[in-house]
Each structure stands twice: as structure tokens, then as C-alpha cells.
Design a protein around this motif. Structure first.
Motif, PDB file in Angstrom:
ATOM      1  N   LEU A  45     -14.670  59.069  15.131  1.00 38.98           N
ATOM      2  CA  LEU A  45     -15.507  58.263  14.237  1.00 38.98           C
ATOM      3  C   LEU A  45     -16.709  57.674  14.977  1.00 38.98           C
ATOM      4  O   LEU A  45     -17.793  57.515  14.403  1.00 38.98           O
ATOM      5  N   ASP A  98     -15.208  57.231   7.590  1.00 40.59           N
ATOM      6  CA  ASP A  98     -14.718  55.869   7.684  1.00 40.59           C
ATOM      7  C   ASP A  98     -13.497  55.679   6.783  1.00 40.59           C
ATOM      8  O   ASP A  98     -12.508  55.051   7.177  1.00 40.59           O
ATOM      9  N   LEU A 102      -9.754  54.205   7.281  1.00 37.84           N
ATOM     10  CA  LEU A 102      -9.345  52.958   6.616  1.00 37.84           C
ATOM     11  C   LEU A 102      -8.137  53.152   5.712  1.00 37.84           C
ATOM     12  O   LEU A 102      -7.179  52.382   5.750  1.00 37.84           O
ATOM     13  N   ALA A 103      -8.199  54.153   4.840  1.00 33.88           N
ATOM     14  CA  ALA A 103      -7.144  54.336   3.840  1.00 33.88           C
ATOM     15  C   ALA A 103      -5.960  55.067   4.455  1.00 33.88           C
ATOM     16  O   ALA A 103      -4.811  54.816   4.106  1.00 33.88           O
ATOM     17  N   LEU A 161      -8.239  65.784  -8.800  1.00 33.87           N
ATOM     18  CA  LEU A 161      -7.973  64.648  -9.701  1.00 33.87           C
ATOM     19  C   LEU A 161      -6.794  64.965 -10.618  1.00 33.87           C
ATOM     20  O   LEU A 161      -5.893  64.137 -10.806  1.00 33.87           O
ATOM     21  N   LEU A 172       0.144  54.091  -4.548  1.00 39.35           N
ATOM     22  CA  LEU A 172      -0.627  53.720  -3.355  1.00 39.35           C
ATOM     23  C   LEU A 172      -1.215  54.961  -2.672  1.00 39.35           C
ATOM     24  O   LEU A 172      -2.396  54.967  -2.283  1.00 39.35           O
ATOM     25  N   LEU A 175      -4.124  56.282  -4.614  1.00 40.43           N
ATOM     26  CA  LEU A 175      -5.354  55.507  -4.390  1.00 40.43           C
ATOM     27  C   LEU A 175      -6.004  55.856  -3.056  1.00 40.43           C
ATOM     28  O   LEU A 175      -7.225  55.907  -2.947  1.00 40.43           O
ATOM     29  N   LYS A 176      -5.174  56.078  -2.028  1.00 37.14           N
ATOM     30  CA  LYS A 176      -5.711  56.423  -0.708  1.00 37.14           C
ATOM     31  C   LYS A 176      -6.424  57.783  -0.740  1.00 37.14           C
ATOM     32  O   LYS A 176      -7.546  57.925  -0.224  1.00 37.14           O
ATOM     33  N   ARG A 178      -7.550  59.310  -3.320  1.00 33.53           N
ATOM     34  CA  ARG A 178      -8.699  59.170  -4.208  1.00 33.53           C
ATOM     35  C   ARG A 178      -9.938  58.665  -3.471  1.00 33.53           C
ATOM     36  O   ARG A 178     -11.046  59.150  -3.685  1.00 33.53           O
ATOM     37  N   GLU A 179      -9.746  57.669  -2.593  1.00 30.99           N
ATOM     38  CA  GLU A 179     -10.864  57.129  -1.812  1.00 30.99           C
ATOM     39  C   GLU A 179     -11.565  58.222  -1.026  1.00 30.99           C
ATOM     40  O   GLU A 179     -12.791  58.290  -0.990  1.00 30.99           O
TER      41      GLU A 179
END
Lengths: 206, 206, 206
Positions: A45, A98, A102-103, A161, A172, A175-176, A178-179
Motif C-alpha cells: 500500500l 486502501d 481497511l475492510a 452484486l 458483515l 459489506l466488506k 461490497r466496499e
């Protein structure tokens, strides 16, 4: 075609070309971060951050040049918009890199590889097309191709999707994932926006 | 610097300055809504709505003035874009206040205080900088500072995202908190967009 | 009012009017998809795709006309932006139709009917207003009405958000419903953006 009464300073186009080339490296670094094991990602990163800072420097150099050049090759605001749009591609790729850190999703769906491949191809055709701003040649093929690539990215994104909503994912983890896929989709959209700004310039020049 | 053949009507700049000042109050009201107990929020939200309506009035006054002024201080479309961007800051702050009432999370993470502080500082430096449109002085410091503040907001936002994805939140509570911190992040981004419109004007004037 | 030294080619306005008319059909098709049983949706979605392709064709025809017309009725970039914004309305309605198929929520809240009705009304007033670009008459009423409709859509959307966050939904179902109502809200916003581009043109013409 407008008549040119004064020679155009083409340094600004060179800076735009440089910004396009930086995106090729950015797309490769993004792929490396996403394919890496979670533990190896933070180090990779840092390289994405460096690429993003280099892209910022090119935008600032373009702005400084704009501020000190009397006759610009195209309308000042269009150069500004194109330069910002190129930087947005890098920003979006950095955001995707990033977000995977993060996720930290347990596993990414296969369609992510399609998204990464589309970004690499978009970066390559963008970098190849931008020198065409010197002559205004070959640009239509470029934006047709970017649009085609963006459609490929959209299809991969939609399939993922549907998979996420199928009930096979815990909320959860959904959502991760998906990000990450949203961030990659945003990056593909950013490349399409670049092509629209190039089109705007071409429309005015025609 | 362009030569001015006619005196410029500066009422439009005064209206832009007024829109900037309204954001200082907006940021304070937003902080009050978010810090309040859930039961006290709806009443405070009414004050945010009033501030938002006042901001709309300033935009409309600016548009009317634009429509009836022959020589504008800057390009008509840039004034339009700047005025809209200032109103977007207020709209985004109202949306954040609204969302804390709608989603009503059980508890907000500490980083929200950083987001609120950034918005107050962004509003303050924006309000302080906009009178500089009369002389085109001091504007570069302003957009450097807005950018610095936006980076602070981003960092707080990213830290909270990592916390949300850490597994410490139930999905529904995660989604509620996410709404609020996203709305606050959008507001910080809106202030950055204002600074870009000021930069566009400055580039053209230089 | 600017003096016109050459007759304006109004074919471009006719194409813009055609793009507006296509949105009326688009809004009707979207309603049909969303009201249908899940099993009937994929067939209806094909009709939305056809409408979206027809809209793309109109944009391309507009661009070709722009590229071959010496004197355009308004600034080239404003026509380009308006044409793109009209296409965005169609794209957003297609995305909403697409999303109801992809996410396939078990049940949609009642407010979705309000969103659909707002979109139909926005499409109707947009289609009715665009011929006014020939004479620049009746446009202010149009954007006031679009704004009023958008406020209705916002209210319905906010009420549904509060319902989603009330705890009455399972996280996965919440996320599915959210996708659909967000896509519909984006479509309503896209119609408002069209009205802003019309306003930009009107401001320049005044």
C-alpha cells in the motif's frame, strides 16, 4: 478546425501524457495489493501512496504551468478538468487498495480479477491515447474502447452484486466485499470520465 | 491579470461572502444536533432546516443578481458553480444532522468529534477566505488549508471504517453509524469542492 | 438577450426534446418492472434496456450534430452537458430496474410507489418543458416544479430509511431494499440535474 495565430506551448500536453502513464503503474500496483496475502498488503500500500503522491505532483505542475502560460493548447478549464479527472483515477485506485486493507474481507469473489484486468486495460488505452491530444487523432477509438471496457467492468460488478445478495454471504462479509468491488467500480467509472473530458476537448477543437 | 474596461458590480461577491458566513453557523448547529441526546435532536434539527433555507435564499438572490447584471466579476457559470457548491456544504451538513435523527445509532465513535471539528474549521477558513475574491489575494493559503483539513477528516473517517469492520459492531448498528460518518465525510468533501471552484476562478483571473 | 447574427440550426433542440420524450416511456417501463412479480421482471427489463439504447442513440446523434454544426443554438459544452444529463436520467432508471432484479427484495415498502410516481411526473414535466428551449419560455416554472417533485421524492425516501433502521428488517433484506430505493432516489436527483443544466443555459441566454 480553429486557426492558430500563435504557436501552442505543448508542455501542458506532455504533463497530461505523464499523468496518463502514471496510471499504468497505479493499476499494476493495485493488482499487486489486492492479490497479496493480507499480511503483505500494508507494505504494498505504501507504494500505491507513492504513486498517488507522484500523480498529485503532476497535477500541481500542470496547474502551475496553466497559471504561467498565456496561450494554452485548449481552454484552460478543460485542461484543469482533464488533469483533475486523471488524478481522480489514481485517487480511486488508491481508495480501492486502501479499502481492501481497511475492510479486509475473508475472500474476494472471482469477478474482482475482471475488474483489475479492466483497470489495467483502461490505464493502457488512456496512456496510449493521450499523446493524440497533440494532433487530435485517434481519440474517438479511445473513448469507444474505454466505454467497451467499462461495460465489461459493469457486467462483472453486477454479477458479483447478485452473488452477494443471493444469501451466500454473512452480512458483515457482504459489506466488506461490497466496499472493495464498489471502489474498483468507481475507479473504472473514473477512467470513463477522463474519456468524456477528452471528448469535450475534441468537440471544441472540431 | 485581465484589464477591466468597466467597473465590476461586487454585490455578487458580497452574496458569496454571506453564503460562506452562513456555513459557520451551520457547522455549529450540526455539532449541537449530533452532541445532543436523541430526544433533543428533533428540535435542534429545525434550526438546521432554518439555516439551510437561509442558504437557499442566498443562492436564489445570487442567481437573480446574475440574471440582472451585465458585467459580472467572474464568468457567470463559475459564480453559479461556486454559489451552488457553497449551498451543497449546507445541504450536506443538514443531511448529516438529518441522518443522525433518522438512523439514530446507539452510540457514535469518537472520531465523529474530529469530523465535526474539521467541518467547523473548514467553515471558518472558507468564510475568512471568500472576501479575498474582491482582491484575489490570500486564496492559495485557503485551499491548501482546506485540503489539509480534508486529509484530517479522511484519516478519522478511515479509522472509524476499520473499527466498524473489525467485528465489534452488529450489522444494523454498523449500518446506522456508517450513515452518519458518511454524511459527515460528504460534508467535508463539499468544502473541498468549494475550494476547487475558487481555484478555477483564480486560475482564470491570473 | 444576445443578438443573433446567423440563423440557429434548431435540429439539436429537436434531439434534446426527443431525449426528454424517451424519459416518459422509460419511467413507465421502470414502474412496470418494479410492480411485476419477480418471475416476470427479466422480460420487462429487456424493454428497459431497449429504451436505454434508444436514449444512447439520441445522445450520439446529438454529438454528431454538434460536431458538424458551425452555429449551435447554445454553447456547445452546455448542449453536451444537457444531453448527457438527460441520458443519465435514463441510465439511472435502468439501474433501478436492474437493481430490483439483482437484489430481489422479498417486499418493497409503500414509499416506492411515491418514488415511481415522482419519476413519472418529473419525466412528464421535463418532456413538456424542453421544447421551451426554442423560445426560452416557461422554463422557470419547470425547474421550480422539478424541485418540488424532488422534495416529495426525498421525503418518501427519508421515511423509508427511518423504517429500514427501525429494527423491523433483517440486515440482508434491509440492504436489498436499500439498493432499490437508493437507485430510485438517484434517478429523481438526475432529473433535478437536468433542470440545473437547463437553468445554466437560461442564465447565459438572459
Amino acid at each position: 478546425m480553429r486557426l492558430r495565430l500563435t504557436p501552442r506551448d505543448t508542455t501542458i500536453i506532455d504533463l497530461i501524457v505523464q499523468a496518463g502513464n502514471a496510471l499504468v503503474e497505479g493499476a499494476d500496483l493495485l493488482q499487486a495489493v489486492i492479490r497479496a496475502q493480507a499480511g503483505d498488503r500494508p507494505d504494498l500500500l505504501l507504494k500505491v501512496r507513492d504513486a498517488e503522491h507522484a500523480s498529485d505532483e503532476i497535477v500541481h505542475a500542470t496547474m502551475r504551468k496553466l497559471n504561467t502560460t498565456f496561450v494554452t493548447p485548449f481552454d484552460r478549464e478543460d485542461i484543469y478538468a482533464l488533469s483533475s479527472a486523471l488524478d481522480d483515477c489514481m485517487d480511486n485506485m488508491e481508495a480501492a487498495a486502501d479499502m481492501v486493507v481497511l475492510a479486509n474481507p475473508a475472500k474476494l469473489p472471482d469477478g474482482v480479477e475482471i475488474q483489475l484486468s479492466v483497470l489495467q486495460q483502461q490505464a493502457a488505452v488512456t496512456a496510449a491515447a493521450l499523446p493524440g491530444l497533440h494532433t487530435m487523432k485517434g481519440l474517438e477509438e479511445y473513448w469507444v474502447e474505454i466505454n467497451r471496457l467499462e461495460n465489461d467492468a459493469d457486467e462483472a460488478y453486477r454479477d458479483m452484486l447478485a452473488e452477494l445478495f443471493s444469501g451466500a454471504y454473512q452480512p458483515l462479509e457482504l459489506l466488506k466485499v461490497r466496499e472493495v468491488i464498489d471502489a474498483l467500480e468507481d475507479a473504472a467509472d473514473a477512467f470513463e470520465l477522463v474519456s468524456h473530458h477528452v471528448e469535450t476537448i475534441a468537440v471544441k477543437e472540431s
